[in-house]
Write an enzyme that holds these catalytic residues in place. Structure first.
Site, short mmCIF file in Angstrom:
data_model
loop_
_atom_site.label_atom_id
_atom_site.label_comp_id
_atom_site.label_asym_id
_atom_site.label_seq_id
_atom_site.Cartn_x
_atom_site.Cartn_y
_atom_site.Cartn_z
N ASP A 148 0.84 -1.20 0.00
CA ASP A 148 0.00 0.00 0.00
C ASP A 148 0.88 1.25 0.00
O ASP A 148 0.68 2.16 0.80
CB ASP A 148 -0.94 -0.02 1.22
CG ASP A 148 -2.05 1.01 1.13
OD1 ASP A 148 -2.32 1.49 0.01
OD2 ASP A 148 -2.63 1.35 2.17
MG LIG Z 1 -1.93 4.55 5.80
#
Ligand SMILES: [Mg+2]
Ligand SMILES: Nc1ncnc2c1ncn2[C@@H]1O[C@H](COP(=O)(O)OP(=O)(O)O)[C@@H](O)[C@H]1O
Length: 241
Positions: free
Chosen positions: A168
């Site tokens: 991410d």
């Molecule tokens: Mg974050």
């Protein structure tokens, strides 16, 4: 690292930095608010609480699911062993990254709690990067200099040299402190990987994040300059040792 058994769970912690006697309670935001030691917060998927520990300021995060499934089962995960819990894995990954010289905050403690026999909930305490702002907040209001873009690229390359894939990697998960030092955060679900076919995926995702935040948050970002500087920094680090 020390390990303590609780009635329904396990805590792993760095006893040189986390010395609170009531180790079972330090993962509960209420514990800190009662002591008047909540010093801030940040909104991501849930709320990350900033608290003043006895030794160091810390960021406290409860693990939450995203997406549609997350609306039904907000914070429970299938239990397949203590060392496979999200908090333990993130704790160990941060330790590994620091040993490899990557600038990530120190992991201070992790707690996993069984819910019945099949599921668990988890929390983590990480050293707070004091005075840090994420890149989205920064690029909204101020200019980030060439050498800092370069340093961001270098830090990502160091993470890759350590064999860690950040699933991410986005502009919210890169922080700069008051001295413009670069910090990488949010290693939930990230992992060590082999080979050479995933690193570019991390960079592609980050580029998309900058492009998205141009419209969403109105950040200043230019692919021909800023992104080029970042990739120049990235390519100065040898990925294999
Ligand atoms: Mg974050
Ligand atoms: N160690 C830390 N030091 C300073 N700020 C932090 C730290 N950890 C998290 N934050 C802040 O909290 C926000 C959310 O934390 P993060 O770990 O990215 O969780 P998530 O995105 O899953 O909610 C970050 O974008 C950052 O602003």
């Amino acid at each position: 690292m020390q390990q303590i058994n609780l009635a329904d769970g396990l805590v792993w912690f760095d006893n040189t930095l986390l010395s609170e006697a009531d180790i079972g309670s330090v993962f509960e935001p209420e514990y800190w608010s009662k002591l008047n030691k909540v010093i801030g917060s940040a909104k991501g998927r849930g709320t990350t609480w900033f608290v003043q520990g006895e030794q160091v300021p810390m960021a406290l995060r409860h693990y939450r699911r995203g997406g549609l499934f997350g609306k039904l089962v907000k914070d429970q995960y299938l239990f397949i062993g203590w060392e496979r819990t999200r908090c333990y894995e993130e704790f160990m990954l941060l330790k590994h990254l620091r040993q490899c010289g990557v600038n990530v905050p120190r992991p201070l403690g992790a707690k996993a709690n069984k819910v019945g026999t099949l599921f668990y909930r988890a929390d983590i305490l990480i050293e707070l990067v004091s005075g840090a702002r994420d890149l989205v907040a920064l690029l909204k209001n101020s200019k980030v200099e060439h050498n800092v873009w370069y340093a961001i690229g270098e830090e990502i390359a160091k993470m890759h040299r350590a064999g860690v894939c950040h699933t991410d990697l986005n502009a919210h998960n890169i922080l700069l402190d008051g001295d413009n030092q670069v910090w990488l955060i949010d290693f939930d679900k990230c992992e060590k990987r082999e080979g050479k076919n995933w690193q570019q995926g991390n960079l592609d995702r980050l580029l998309r994040s900058f492009q998205k935040e141009k419209n969403k948050a109105g950040i200043t970002f230019n692919e021909e300059s800023h992104w080029r500087w970042l990739t120049e920094g990235y390519s100065t680090i040898q990925l294999t040792q």
